[in-house]
Design an enzyme around this catalytic site. Sequence first.
Site: not given
Ligand code: FES
Length: 145
Positions: A33, A35, A59, A103
């Site tokens: 993702c 992040d 996110c 997450c």
């Molecule tokens: Fe990647 Fe939340 S979508 S940490």
Amino acid sequence: MYSEKVMDHFNHPRNVGEIENASGVGTVGNAKCGDIMRMYFDIDEQGVIQDVKFKTFGCGAAVATSSMATELVKGKTVQEALKVTNQAVMEALDGLPPVKVHCSLLAEEAIHAALWDYAKKNNLVIEGLEKPVNDIAEIVEEEEY
Ligand code: FES
């Protein structure tokens, strides 16, 4: 979809920032993702986490879980902080939707990475602490996305 606590920590994240000359800094990401979460610990000579800060590029659930994780480890000993799992963070937030569970793993692993860095800098072995991964995608099951 999100609990009030998640929304509160997303809108008003606690302990955002950096600590200069931190005792331990841990950065973990998720290549899937994109992040990234970084956690800074200030740990005193008794092994108590006196201060925690975080920066999360990610996110809303990642922001909320890192904020809650910092609240849960602040004032704890290193051993107690190790017990702050992603489950504990999720429970403290009154849950997360299933697709957002990964997450919270970022938060758990960021705690471990900061503790790992602290241990390395001080030539310590923290019992029960395994080497953290840099990329959480390595340990998240495909179906959890
Ligand atoms: Fe990647 Fe939340 S979508 S940490």
